[in-house]
Scaffold this active site. Structure first.
Site, PDB file in Angstrom:
ATOM      1  N   HIS A 178       0.812  -1.221   0.000  1.00 13.33           N
ATOM      2  CA  HIS A 178       0.000   0.000   0.000  1.00 13.33           C
ATOM      3  C   HIS A 178       0.850   1.279   0.000  1.00 13.33           C
ATOM      4  CE1 HIS A 178      -3.939   1.875   1.664  1.00 13.33           C
ATOM      5  NE2 HIS A 178      -3.215   2.810   1.102  1.00 13.33           N
ATOM      6  N   HIS A 182       1.250   5.315  -2.138  1.00 14.67           N
ATOM      7  CA  HIS A 182       0.735   6.298  -3.106  1.00 14.67           C
ATOM      8  C   HIS A 182       1.948   6.946  -3.757  1.00 14.67           C
ATOM      9  CE1 HIS A 182      -3.421   6.192  -1.458  1.00 14.67           C
ATOM     10  NE2 HIS A 182      -2.785   5.849  -0.356  1.00 14.67           N
ATOM     11  N   LEU A 183       2.058   6.806  -5.069  1.00 15.46           N
ATOM     12  CA  LEU A 183       3.230   7.373  -5.755  1.00 15.46           C
ATOM     13  C   LEU A 183       2.907   8.667  -6.505  1.00 15.46           C
ATOM     14  CD1 LEU A 183       5.059   4.154  -7.054  1.00 15.46           C
ATOM     15  CD2 LEU A 183       5.387   5.402  -4.909  1.00 15.46           C
ATOM     16  N   ARG A 184       1.635   9.043  -6.559  1.00 16.06           N
ATOM     17  CA  ARG A 184       1.186  10.364  -7.054  1.00 16.06           C
ATOM     18  C   ARG A 184       1.444  10.635  -8.534  1.00 16.06           C
ATOM     19  NH1 ARG A 184      -1.811  10.476  -2.711  1.00 16.06           N
ATOM     20  NH2 ARG A 184      -0.811  11.245  -0.815  1.00 16.06           N
ATOM     21  N   ASN A 206      -5.308   6.509  -6.789  1.00 13.25           N
ATOM     22  CA  ASN A 206      -5.857   7.874  -6.677  1.00 13.25           C
ATOM     23  C   ASN A 206      -4.888   8.933  -7.218  1.00 13.25           C
ATOM     24  OD1 ASN A 206      -4.113   7.494  -4.478  1.00 13.25           O
ATOM     25  ND2 ASN A 206      -5.305   8.776  -3.096  1.00 13.25           N
ATOM     26  N   ASP A 258      -8.899   3.021  -2.828  1.00 13.30           N
ATOM     27  CA  ASP A 258      -8.315   3.544  -1.584  1.00 13.30           C
ATOM     28  C   ASP A 258      -8.389   5.060  -1.511  1.00 13.30           C
ATOM     29  OD1 ASP A 258      -6.852   3.314   0.914  1.00 13.30           O
ATOM     30  OD2 ASP A 258      -5.306   4.411  -0.180  1.00 13.30           O
ATOM     31  N   ASN A 303      -5.652   9.165   7.389  1.00 13.40           N
ATOM     32  CA  ASN A 303      -6.932   8.471   7.401  1.00 13.40           C
ATOM     33  C   ASN A 303      -6.720   6.994   7.088  1.00 13.40           C
ATOM     34  OD1 ASN A 303      -9.670   8.080   7.560  1.00 13.40           O
ATOM     35  ND2 ASN A 303     -10.051   8.627   5.424  1.00 13.40           N
ATOM     36  N   ASP A 316       1.196   2.631   3.699  1.00 13.16           N
ATOM     37  CA  ASP A 316       0.282   3.701   3.247  1.00 13.16           C
ATOM     38  C   ASP A 316       1.080   4.991   2.996  1.00 13.16           C
ATOM     39  OD1 ASP A 316      -1.970   4.992   2.372  1.00 13.16           O
ATOM     40  OD2 ASP A 316      -3.025   4.955   4.294  1.00 13.16           O
ATOM     41  N   HIS A 346       2.777  14.249   0.730  1.00 17.40           N
ATOM     42  CA  HIS A 346       2.132  15.553   0.508  1.00 17.40           C
ATOM     43  C   HIS A 346       3.200  16.625   0.679  1.00 17.40           C
ATOM     44  CE1 HIS A 346      -1.968  14.088   0.298  1.00 17.40           C
ATOM     45  NE2 HIS A 346      -1.793  13.394   1.410  1.00 17.40           N
TER      46      HIS A 346
HETATM   47  O1  DOR Z   1      -4.044   9.158   4.912  1.00 18.71           O
HETATM   48  C1  DOR Z   1      -4.431   8.894   3.804  1.00 18.71           C
HETATM   49  N1  DOR Z   1      -3.813   9.349   2.700  1.00 18.71           N
HETATM   50  N2  DOR Z   1      -5.503   8.141   3.689  1.00 18.71           N
HETATM   51  C2  DOR Z   1      -6.082   7.932   2.525  1.00 18.71           C
HETATM   52  O2  DOR Z   1      -7.084   7.258   2.531  1.00 18.71           O
HETATM   53  C3  DOR Z   1      -5.566   8.516   1.283  1.00 18.71           C
HETATM   54  C4  DOR Z   1      -4.139   8.850   1.413  1.00 18.71           C
HETATM   55  C5  DOR Z   1      -3.661   9.816   0.344  1.00 18.71           C
HETATM   56  O3  DOR Z   1      -3.857   9.536  -0.844  1.00 18.71           O
HETATM   57  O4  DOR Z   1      -3.038  10.824   0.698  1.00 18.71           O
HETATM   58 ZN    ZN Z   2      -6.956   4.256   2.617  1.00 23.64          ZN
HETATM   59 ZN    ZN Z   3      -3.754   4.764   1.116  1.00 21.39          ZN
END
Ligand code: DOR
Ligand code: ZN
Ligand code: ZN
Length: 424
Positions: free
Chosen positions: A60, A62-64, A94, A152, A278, A305, A309
Protein backbone atom coordinates in the site's frame (compact mmCIF):
# COMPACT_ATOMS: atom_id res chain seq x y z
CA UNK A 1 28.73 -12.20 -10.44
CA UNK A 2 28.23 -10.95 -6.92
CA UNK A 3 29.23 -12.78 -3.77
CA UNK A 4 27.83 -11.59 -0.44
CA UNK A 5 29.96 -13.04 2.28
CA UNK A 6 29.02 -13.97 5.82
CA UNK A 7 25.88 -11.95 6.32
CA UNK A 8 23.13 -13.22 8.63
CA UNK A 9 20.32 -14.17 6.28
CA UNK A 10 16.81 -14.00 7.71
CA UNK A 11 14.49 -15.63 5.17
CA UNK A 12 11.06 -16.46 6.62
CA UNK A 13 9.93 -18.13 3.36
CA UNK A 14 12.32 -21.02 4.04
CA UNK A 15 12.59 -20.48 7.82
CA UNK A 16 16.29 -19.86 7.33
CA UNK A 17 18.13 -17.67 9.82
CA UNK A 18 21.87 -18.15 9.69
CA UNK A 19 25.19 -16.69 8.62
CA UNK A 20 25.98 -17.70 5.05
CA UNK A 21 27.39 -16.69 1.67
CA UNK A 22 25.08 -15.79 -1.21
CA UNK A 23 26.13 -15.95 -4.84
CA UNK A 24 24.26 -13.92 -7.43
CA UNK A 25 24.59 -14.31 -11.19
CA UNK A 26 22.91 -11.53 -13.10
CA UNK A 27 19.52 -11.08 -11.49
CA UNK A 28 19.31 -14.56 -9.95
CA UNK A 29 20.47 -16.14 -6.70
CA UNK A 30 22.52 -19.16 -7.75
CA UNK A 31 23.92 -20.48 -4.50
CA UNK A 32 23.51 -20.11 -0.74
CA UNK A 33 25.95 -21.99 1.48
CA UNK A 34 27.96 -21.66 4.69
CA UNK A 35 30.94 -20.73 2.53
CA UNK A 36 31.28 -20.17 -1.20
CA UNK A 37 34.58 -19.64 -2.95
CA UNK A 38 34.55 -16.42 -4.96
CA UNK A 39 34.40 -17.21 -8.69
CA UNK A 40 37.01 -15.43 -10.80
CA UNK A 41 35.99 -11.85 -11.49
CA UNK A 42 33.15 -11.84 -8.95
CA UNK A 43 32.49 -8.68 -6.93
CA UNK A 44 32.71 -9.54 -3.25
CA UNK A 45 30.62 -7.79 -0.62
CA UNK A 46 31.70 -8.22 2.98
CA UNK A 47 28.51 -8.58 4.99
CA UNK A 48 30.06 -9.60 8.29
CA UNK A 49 28.01 -8.21 11.15
CA UNK A 50 25.14 -7.34 8.84
CA UNK A 51 21.69 -8.85 8.41
CA UNK A 52 20.29 -9.77 5.00
CA UNK A 53 16.56 -9.57 4.39
CA UNK A 54 14.52 -10.39 1.29
CA UNK A 55 13.32 -7.31 -0.60
CA UNK A 56 10.33 -5.98 1.29
CA UNK A 57 6.88 -5.86 -0.27
CA UNK A 58 4.61 -2.91 0.47
CA UNK A 59 0.97 -3.63 -0.30
CA UNK A 60 0.00 0.00 0.00
CA UNK A 61 1.71 3.14 -1.28
CA UNK A 62 0.74 6.30 -3.11
CA UNK A 63 3.23 7.37 -5.76
CA UNK A 64 1.19 10.36 -7.05
CA UNK A 65 2.29 9.78 -10.63
CA UNK A 66 0.62 10.68 -13.02
CA UNK A 67 -0.69 14.10 -12.16
CA UNK A 68 0.54 15.00 -8.69
CA UNK A 69 4.27 14.81 -9.31
CA UNK A 70 4.96 17.83 -7.14
CA UNK A 71 4.28 15.49 -4.18
CA UNK A 72 6.10 12.39 -5.49
CA UNK A 73 6.77 10.65 -8.77
CA UNK A 74 7.59 7.10 -9.75
CA UNK A 75 11.33 7.85 -9.64
CA UNK A 76 11.44 9.47 -6.19
CA UNK A 77 8.94 6.94 -4.86
CA UNK A 78 11.20 4.15 -6.15
CA UNK A 79 14.18 5.85 -4.49
CA UNK A 80 12.29 5.98 -1.20
CA UNK A 81 11.41 2.29 -1.58
CA UNK A 82 15.03 1.34 -2.34
CA UNK A 83 16.24 3.28 0.69
CA UNK A 84 13.70 1.47 2.90
CA UNK A 85 14.71 -1.96 1.58
CA UNK A 86 11.52 -2.40 -0.46
CA UNK A 87 11.78 -4.20 -3.80
CA UNK A 88 8.05 -4.29 -4.54
CA UNK A 89 5.46 -1.61 -3.93
CA UNK A 90 1.77 -1.71 -4.84
CA UNK A 91 0.57 1.75 -5.72
CA UNK A 92 -2.94 3.02 -5.20
CA UNK A 93 -4.93 4.44 -8.09
CA UNK A 94 -5.86 7.87 -6.68
CA UNK A 95 -3.67 9.67 -9.20
CA UNK A 96 -4.68 12.32 -11.75
CA UNK A 97 -6.24 10.86 -13.77
CA UNK A 98 -7.29 7.96 -11.61
CA UNK A 99 -5.75 4.65 -12.64
CA UNK A 100 -8.95 3.25 -14.09
CA UNK A 101 -7.56 2.54 -17.55
CA UNK A 102 -5.08 0.43 -19.41
CA UNK A 103 -3.29 3.62 -20.45
CA UNK A 104 -2.51 4.75 -16.90
CA UNK A 105 -1.59 1.24 -15.72
CA UNK A 106 0.77 0.81 -18.66
CA UNK A 107 2.30 4.24 -18.06
CA UNK A 108 3.05 3.38 -14.41
CA UNK A 109 4.43 -0.09 -15.15
CA UNK A 110 6.65 1.17 -17.98
CA UNK A 111 8.00 4.21 -16.15
CA UNK A 112 8.85 2.10 -13.10
CA UNK A 113 10.51 -0.59 -15.23
CA UNK A 114 12.60 1.94 -17.12
CA UNK A 115 13.81 3.46 -13.85
CA UNK A 116 14.48 0.00 -12.48
CA UNK A 117 14.92 0.63 -8.77
CA UNK A 118 11.96 -1.40 -7.59
CA UNK A 119 8.98 -3.33 -8.89
CA UNK A 120 5.86 -1.19 -9.00
CA UNK A 121 2.62 -3.16 -9.09
CA UNK A 122 -0.31 -0.81 -9.59
CA UNK A 123 -3.82 -1.25 -8.28
CA UNK A 124 -6.48 -0.31 -10.75
CA UNK A 125 -9.48 1.42 -9.27
CA UNK A 126 -12.63 -0.55 -8.55
CA UNK A 127 -14.88 2.14 -9.95
CA UNK A 128 -14.27 4.55 -12.80
CA UNK A 129 -12.79 7.78 -11.47
CA UNK A 130 -13.21 6.22 -7.99
CA UNK A 131 -16.68 7.68 -8.10
CA UNK A 132 -18.43 4.52 -6.95
CA UNK A 133 -20.77 4.47 -9.94
CA UNK A 134 -19.42 2.25 -12.72
CA UNK A 135 -16.94 -0.62 -12.51
CA UNK A 136 -13.62 -0.31 -14.35
CA UNK A 137 -12.67 -2.72 -17.17
CA UNK A 138 -10.99 -5.12 -14.75
CA UNK A 139 -9.76 -7.70 -17.26
CA UNK A 140 -8.12 -4.98 -19.33
CA UNK A 141 -6.42 -3.47 -16.31
CA UNK A 142 -5.10 -6.86 -15.23
CA UNK A 143 -3.80 -7.50 -18.71
CA UNK A 144 -1.93 -4.19 -18.58
CA UNK A 145 -0.26 -5.24 -15.32
CA UNK A 146 -2.59 -4.30 -12.48
CA UNK A 147 -2.12 -6.44 -9.38
CA UNK A 148 -5.63 -5.92 -8.06
CA UNK A 149 -8.22 -3.27 -7.37
CA UNK A 150 -8.93 -0.63 -4.78
CA UNK A 151 -10.71 2.70 -4.43
CA UNK A 152 -8.32 3.54 -1.58
CA UNK A 153 -8.96 6.95 -0.09
CA UNK A 154 -12.65 6.27 -0.50
CA UNK A 155 -15.03 3.61 0.68
CA UNK A 156 -17.03 1.79 -2.00
CA UNK A 157 -20.35 2.95 -0.57
CA UNK A 158 -22.58 0.81 -2.76
CA UNK A 159 -22.52 -2.73 -1.36
CA UNK A 160 -23.86 -4.13 -4.62
CA UNK A 161 -20.94 -2.63 -6.51
CA UNK A 162 -18.45 -4.10 -4.01
CA UNK A 163 -20.18 -7.47 -4.29
CA UNK A 164 -19.90 -7.46 -8.08
CA UNK A 165 -16.28 -6.31 -7.90
CA UNK A 166 -15.54 -9.29 -5.64
CA UNK A 167 -17.31 -11.69 -7.96
CA UNK A 168 -15.48 -10.42 -11.03
CA UNK A 169 -12.06 -10.23 -9.42
CA UNK A 170 -12.34 -13.81 -8.21
CA UNK A 171 -12.29 -14.98 -11.83
CA UNK A 172 -8.62 -13.96 -11.93
CA UNK A 173 -7.97 -14.35 -8.21
CA UNK A 174 -7.12 -10.63 -8.22
CA UNK A 175 -6.85 -8.78 -4.95
CA UNK A 176 -9.56 -6.39 -3.79
CA UNK A 177 -8.12 -4.02 -1.20
CA UNK A 178 -10.79 -2.32 0.86
CA UNK A 179 -10.44 1.11 2.41
CA UNK A 180 -13.42 0.82 4.73
CA UNK A 181 -15.08 3.96 5.97
CA UNK A 182 -18.76 4.52 6.61
CA UNK A 183 -19.76 7.38 4.32
CA UNK A 184 -21.84 9.22 6.94
CA UNK A 185 -20.63 8.47 10.45
CA UNK A 186 -17.62 10.64 11.19
CA UNK A 187 -17.94 12.54 7.93
CA UNK A 188 -15.87 15.72 8.08
CA UNK A 189 -13.83 14.35 10.97
CA UNK A 190 -10.07 14.82 11.03
CA UNK A 191 -8.90 12.87 14.10
CA UNK A 192 -10.00 9.87 16.13
CA UNK A 193 -13.13 10.55 18.18
CA UNK A 194 -12.18 10.30 21.82
CA UNK A 195 -10.48 12.19 24.64
CA UNK A 196 -8.11 14.09 22.36
CA UNK A 197 -10.73 15.16 19.85
CA UNK A 198 -12.63 16.71 22.77
CA UNK A 199 -9.48 18.27 24.19
CA UNK A 200 -8.35 19.79 20.89
CA UNK A 201 -11.79 20.65 19.55
CA UNK A 202 -11.00 18.78 16.34
CA UNK A 203 -13.86 16.84 14.79
CA UNK A 204 -13.74 13.15 15.55
CA UNK A 205 -13.95 10.03 13.42
CA UNK A 206 -15.29 7.21 15.63
CA UNK A 207 -13.81 3.75 15.45
CA UNK A 208 -17.08 2.39 14.01
CA UNK A 209 -16.55 4.50 10.89
CA UNK A 210 -13.99 1.85 10.02
CA UNK A 211 -15.49 -1.26 11.62
CA UNK A 212 -18.93 -0.76 10.05
CA UNK A 213 -17.21 -1.03 6.68
CA UNK A 214 -15.14 -4.01 7.83
CA UNK A 215 -18.31 -5.75 9.02
CA UNK A 216 -20.04 -5.15 5.70
CA UNK A 217 -17.14 -6.41 3.64
CA UNK A 218 -16.73 -9.49 5.83
CA UNK A 219 -20.36 -10.24 5.04
CA UNK A 220 -19.61 -9.76 1.34
CA UNK A 221 -16.66 -12.17 1.64
CA UNK A 222 -19.04 -14.61 3.32
CA UNK A 223 -21.73 -14.18 0.68
CA UNK A 224 -19.52 -14.25 -2.39
CA UNK A 225 -16.88 -16.60 -1.03
CA UNK A 226 -14.34 -14.19 -2.45
CA UNK A 227 -11.32 -12.66 -0.90
CA UNK A 228 -11.23 -9.22 0.73
CA UNK A 229 -8.04 -7.54 1.87
CA UNK A 230 -8.47 -4.83 4.50
CA UNK A 231 -6.24 -1.78 4.18
CA UNK A 232 -4.64 0.02 7.15
CA UNK A 233 -6.70 -1.54 9.95
CA UNK A 234 -6.58 0.81 12.92
CA UNK A 235 -9.24 -0.06 15.48
CA UNK A 236 -9.61 -2.71 18.12
CA UNK A 237 -13.14 -3.44 17.00
CA UNK A 238 -12.13 -3.98 13.34
CA UNK A 239 -9.41 -6.36 14.49
CA UNK A 240 -11.90 -8.33 16.60
CA UNK A 241 -14.19 -8.68 13.58
CA UNK A 242 -11.34 -9.78 11.30
CA UNK A 243 -10.14 -12.26 13.92
CA UNK A 244 -13.62 -13.81 14.13
CA UNK A 245 -13.96 -13.87 10.34
CA UNK A 246 -10.65 -15.69 9.98
CA UNK A 247 -11.59 -18.13 12.73
CA UNK A 248 -14.74 -19.01 10.82
CA UNK A 249 -12.69 -19.64 7.69
CA UNK A 250 -13.60 -16.58 5.63
CA UNK A 251 -11.07 -15.47 3.01
CA UNK A 252 -9.99 -12.18 4.55
CA UNK A 253 -6.55 -10.67 5.01
CA UNK A 254 -5.41 -7.40 6.53
CA UNK A 255 -2.55 -4.95 6.78
CA UNK A 256 -1.46 -2.55 9.51
CA UNK A 257 0.74 0.54 9.21
CA UNK A 258 3.81 1.39 11.32
CA UNK A 259 2.08 4.58 12.49
CA UNK A 260 -0.93 2.72 13.87
CA UNK A 261 1.47 0.34 15.63
CA UNK A 262 3.61 3.06 17.18
CA UNK A 263 1.55 6.21 17.69
CA UNK A 264 -1.73 7.06 19.34
CA UNK A 265 -4.09 10.03 19.21
CA UNK A 266 -2.26 11.92 21.95
CA UNK A 267 0.11 13.06 19.17
CA UNK A 268 -2.53 15.41 17.76
CA UNK A 269 -2.35 17.68 20.80
CA UNK A 270 0.42 19.52 18.95
CA UNK A 271 -1.91 20.16 15.98
CA UNK A 272 1.00 19.00 13.80
CA UNK A 273 -0.55 17.99 10.48
CA UNK A 274 2.09 15.28 10.07
CA UNK A 275 -0.09 13.34 12.51
CA UNK A 276 -3.12 13.68 10.25
CA UNK A 277 -3.93 10.60 8.26
CA UNK A 278 -6.93 8.47 7.40
CA UNK A 279 -7.71 6.27 9.26
CA UNK A 280 -6.54 8.49 12.10
CA UNK A 281 -4.16 7.66 14.94
CA UNK A 282 -6.44 6.02 17.47
CA UNK A 283 -6.51 5.41 21.22
CA UNK A 284 -3.77 3.59 23.11
CA UNK A 285 -6.17 0.66 23.46
CA UNK A 286 -6.56 0.51 19.68
CA UNK A 287 -2.81 0.76 19.19
CA UNK A 288 -2.20 -2.15 21.56
CA UNK A 289 -4.87 -4.13 19.70
CA UNK A 290 -2.97 -3.48 16.45
CA UNK A 291 0.19 -4.94 18.00
CA UNK A 292 -1.75 -7.93 19.37
CA UNK A 293 -3.36 -8.41 15.96
CA UNK A 294 0.01 -8.42 14.24
CA UNK A 295 1.40 -10.87 16.81
CA UNK A 296 -1.43 -13.40 16.48
CA UNK A 297 -1.59 -13.11 12.68
CA UNK A 298 -5.00 -11.43 12.48
CA UNK A 299 -3.13 -8.62 10.75
CA UNK A 300 -1.04 -10.36 8.11
CA UNK A 301 1.24 -7.71 6.72
CA UNK A 302 2.84 -4.39 7.55
CA UNK A 303 2.09 -1.85 4.82
CA UNK A 304 3.12 1.79 4.96
CA UNK A 305 0.28 3.70 3.25
CA UNK A 306 3.15 5.96 2.09
CA UNK A 307 1.17 9.09 1.24
CA UNK A 308 3.42 11.99 0.21
CA UNK A 309 2.13 15.55 0.51
CA UNK A 310 4.20 18.66 -0.18
CA UNK A 311 5.01 21.13 2.61
CA UNK A 312 2.64 23.65 1.13
CA UNK A 313 -0.20 21.13 1.30
CA UNK A 314 0.49 20.14 4.88
CA UNK A 315 1.23 23.62 6.27
CA UNK A 316 -2.40 24.46 6.77
CA UNK A 317 -4.83 24.50 9.67
CA UNK A 318 -5.38 20.94 10.84
CA UNK A 319 -8.90 20.86 9.40
CA UNK A 320 -7.74 21.84 5.92
CA UNK A 321 -4.54 19.82 5.57
CA UNK A 322 -4.73 16.61 3.52
CA UNK A 323 -4.67 13.19 5.20
CA UNK A 324 -1.51 11.15 4.82
CA UNK A 325 2.07 10.48 5.91
CA UNK A 326 5.07 8.96 4.18
CA UNK A 327 6.50 5.67 5.39
CA UNK A 328 8.76 3.80 2.98
CA UNK A 329 12.12 4.88 4.40
CA UNK A 330 11.11 4.47 8.05
CA UNK A 331 9.10 1.23 7.95
CA UNK A 332 11.71 -1.24 9.16
CA UNK A 333 13.80 1.15 11.32
CA UNK A 334 10.64 2.09 13.24
CA UNK A 335 9.07 -1.36 13.50
CA UNK A 336 12.36 -2.98 14.57
CA UNK A 337 11.48 -1.54 17.95
CA UNK A 338 8.95 -4.38 18.32
CA UNK A 339 11.93 -6.73 18.18
CA UNK A 340 14.06 -4.59 20.51
CA UNK A 341 11.17 -4.58 23.01
CA UNK A 342 10.96 -8.37 22.80
CA UNK A 343 7.38 -8.28 21.49
CA UNK A 344 8.17 -10.28 18.36
CA UNK A 345 11.11 -12.05 16.79
CA UNK A 346 13.09 -10.59 13.92
CA UNK A 347 11.87 -13.50 11.78
CA UNK A 348 8.21 -12.67 12.54
CA UNK A 349 8.72 -9.00 11.74
CA UNK A 350 10.50 -9.71 8.46
CA UNK A 351 7.74 -12.19 7.53
CA UNK A 352 5.17 -9.37 7.83
CA UNK A 353 7.21 -7.42 5.26
CA UNK A 354 8.05 -10.26 2.88
CA UNK A 355 6.51 -13.72 2.72
CA UNK A 356 3.13 -12.65 4.10
CA UNK A 357 2.43 -9.80 1.67
CA UNK A 358 3.84 -12.03 -1.12
CA UNK A 359 1.20 -14.65 -0.27
CA UNK A 360 -1.55 -12.01 -0.34
CA UNK A 361 -0.38 -11.01 -3.82
CA UNK A 362 -0.13 -14.64 -4.91
CA UNK A 363 3.53 -14.01 -5.71
CA UNK A 364 5.44 -16.69 -3.85
CA UNK A 365 8.35 -15.91 -6.19
CA UNK A 366 8.88 -12.62 -4.34
CA UNK A 367 10.17 -11.91 -0.84
CA UNK A 368 12.25 -15.08 -0.77
CA UNK A 369 16.03 -15.23 -0.82
CA UNK A 370 16.45 -18.77 -2.16
CA UNK A 371 18.38 -20.39 -4.98
CA UNK A 372 16.66 -19.73 -8.30
CA UNK A 373 14.82 -16.64 -7.02
CA UNK A 374 15.35 -13.08 -8.14
CA UNK A 375 18.09 -11.29 -6.18
CA UNK A 376 16.00 -8.73 -4.31
CA UNK A 377 17.48 -8.16 -0.89
CA UNK A 378 18.93 -5.61 1.49
CA UNK A 379 21.82 -5.52 3.95
CA UNK A 380 21.19 -3.97 7.35
CA UNK A 381 23.39 -2.83 10.17
CA UNK A 382 21.09 -3.51 13.11
CA UNK A 383 23.32 -1.70 15.59
CA UNK A 384 23.59 1.63 13.76
CA UNK A 385 21.56 4.50 15.18
CA UNK A 386 19.93 7.29 13.17
CA UNK A 387 17.74 10.21 13.99
CA UNK A 388 14.91 10.63 11.53
CA UNK A 389 15.09 14.15 10.18
CA UNK A 390 14.57 15.86 6.82
CA UNK A 391 17.87 14.49 5.49
CA UNK A 392 16.61 10.94 6.04
CA UNK A 393 14.20 10.88 3.11
CA UNK A 394 14.58 10.08 -0.57
CA UNK A 395 10.93 10.87 -1.10
CA UNK A 396 10.03 14.26 -2.60
CA UNK A 397 7.84 14.93 0.41
CA UNK A 398 8.91 14.84 4.04
CA UNK A 399 5.55 14.51 5.78
CA UNK A 400 6.64 11.82 8.21
CA UNK A 401 5.04 11.36 11.62
CA UNK A 402 8.31 9.86 12.88
CA UNK A 403 10.52 12.94 12.52
CA UNK A 404 12.69 13.42 15.58
CA UNK A 405 12.60 9.73 16.48
CA UNK A 406 15.83 7.82 17.12
CA UNK A 407 15.91 4.47 15.40
CA UNK A 408 18.32 1.57 15.66
CA UNK A 409 18.82 -0.28 12.37
CA UNK A 410 20.18 1.12 9.12
CA UNK A 411 19.91 -0.12 5.57
CA UNK A 412 23.35 -0.11 3.96
CA UNK A 413 22.62 -1.71 0.58
CA UNK A 414 19.60 -2.70 -1.47
CA UNK A 415 19.91 -5.03 -4.44
CA UNK A 416 17.02 -5.11 -6.88
CA UNK A 417 17.33 -7.92 -9.39
CA UNK A 418 21.00 -8.22 -8.39
CA UNK A 419 21.65 -4.53 -9.07
CA UNK A 420 22.61 -2.07 -6.33
CA UNK A 421 19.86 0.55 -6.16
CA UNK A 422 20.64 2.07 -2.77
CA UNK A 423 23.91 2.27 -0.89
CA UNK A 424 25.00 4.03 2.26
O1 DOR B 1 -4.04 9.16 4.91
C1 DOR B 1 -4.43 8.89 3.80
N1 DOR B 1 -3.81 9.35 2.70
N2 DOR B 1 -5.50 8.14 3.69
C2 DOR B 1 -6.08 7.93 2.52
O2 DOR B 1 -7.08 7.26 2.53
C3 DOR B 1 -5.57 8.52 1.28
C4 DOR B 1 -4.14 8.85 1.41
C5 DOR B 1 -3.66 9.82 0.34
O3 DOR B 1 -3.86 9.54 -0.84
O4 DOR B 1 -3.04 10.82 0.70
ZN1 ZN C 1 -6.96 4.26 2.62
ZN1 ZN D 1 -3.75 4.76 1.12
Amino acid sequence: MLLIQQGHLVNPATKRSEVCDILIDGDTITSIAPSIEAPAGATVIDARGKHIFPGFIDLHVHLRDPGLEYKEDIHTGSDAAAKGGFSTVCCMPNTLPVNDSKTVTTYIVNKAKAYGKCRVLPYGSISKGMKGEVLTPMAELLEAGAIGFSDDGKNVDNAEMMKIALEYSSMWNALIAAHTEDPHIGKGGVVHEGFYSSKTGLKGIPDITESLGVARDIELAYYTGNRVHFCHVSSKRSIELIRQAKASGLPVTAEVTPHHLFLNDSAIETYDTNFKMNPPLRSEEDRLACIAGLLDGTLDAIATDHAPHAIGDKEKEFDNAPFGVIGLETALPVTLDLVHQGKMTLEELIAALTVKPAAILGRSDLGDVSVGRIADLSLWDLSATDTIDDSYFASKSHNSCFKGRQVVGRNTLTLFGGKPVYER
